[in-house]
Design a protein around this motif. Structure first.
Motif, PDB file in Angstrom:
ATOM      1  N   MET A 192       0.830  -1.164   0.000  1.00 13.50           N
ATOM      2  CA  MET A 192       0.000   0.000   0.000  1.00 13.50           C
ATOM      3  C   MET A 192       0.891   1.249   0.000  1.00 13.50           C
ATOM      4  SD  MET A 192      -2.668   1.517   2.700  1.00 13.50           S
ATOM      5  CE  MET A 192      -4.078   0.540   2.645  1.00 13.50           C
ATOM      6  N   LEU A 193       0.424   2.279  -0.677  1.00  7.36           N
ATOM      7  CA  LEU A 193       1.171   3.519  -0.829  1.00  7.36           C
ATOM      8  C   LEU A 193       0.450   4.641  -0.093  1.00  7.36           C
ATOM      9  CD1 LEU A 193       3.631   4.668  -2.307  1.00  7.36           C
ATOM     10  CD2 LEU A 193       2.139   5.148  -4.224  1.00  7.36           C
ATOM     11  N   ASP A 194       1.173   5.346   0.737  1.00  8.91           N
ATOM     12  CA  ASP A 194       0.586   6.446   1.494  1.00  8.91           C
ATOM     13  C   ASP A 194       1.308   7.731   1.090  1.00  8.91           C
ATOM     14  OD1 ASP A 194      -0.883   7.879   3.330  1.00  8.91           O
ATOM     15  OD2 ASP A 194       0.464   7.413   5.001  1.00  8.91           O
ATOM     16  N   ILE A 195       0.562   8.694   0.536  1.00 10.37           N
ATOM     17  CA  ILE A 195       1.141   9.954   0.076  1.00 10.37           C
ATOM     18  C   ILE A 195       0.629  11.079   0.957  1.00 10.37           C
ATOM     19  CG2 ILE A 195       1.268  11.582  -1.837  1.00 10.37           C
ATOM     20  CD1 ILE A 195       0.907   9.231  -3.719  1.00 10.37           C
ATOM     21  N   GLN A 196       1.567  11.899   1.419  1.00  9.66           N
ATOM     22  CA  GLN A 196       1.203  13.061   2.216  1.00  9.66           C
ATOM     23  C   GLN A 196       1.706  14.306   1.498  1.00  9.66           C
ATOM     24  OE1 GLN A 196       2.760  12.579   6.148  1.00  9.66           O
ATOM     25  NE2 GLN A 196       1.393  10.882   6.633  1.00  9.66           N
TER      26      GLN A 196
END
Length: 86
Positions: free
Chosen positions: A1-5
């Motif tokens: 899973m990819l989490d972008i902030q």
């Protein structure tokens, strides 16, 4: 899973910088100036412009109807030359 902030403040800063660059490019693309634009660009009043250089034979100007127009590129060149001679 990819989490972008995303830093919204930094994104806004970058956006505003790019917008200002683009607006400066568009402003530089004007082909003609009118008397108001000439006054704005030179920081001179209409009376001062007429007194200092308006009537010089090599100052680029064209009257269309009752309005004066000045080719932007030629006028810039003239103004830089004129200022260097002062």
């Amino acid at each position: 899973m990819l989490d972008i902030q995303i830093d919204k403040q930094e994104l806004r800063k970058i956006y505003l910088e790019k917008l200002e660059e683009h607006l400066n490019e568009i402003e530089g693309e004007l082909i003609f100036w009118d008397a108001k634009e000439l006054q704005k660009r030179t920081c001179m009043s209409w009376n001062t412009i007429q007194k200092e250089f308006f009537f010089e034979p090599n100052f680029p100007k064209h009257k269309v109807g009752n309005k004066w127009y000045f080719p932007a590129a030629e006028t810039k060149q003239f103004l830089l030359y004129w200022l260097s001679k002062k």
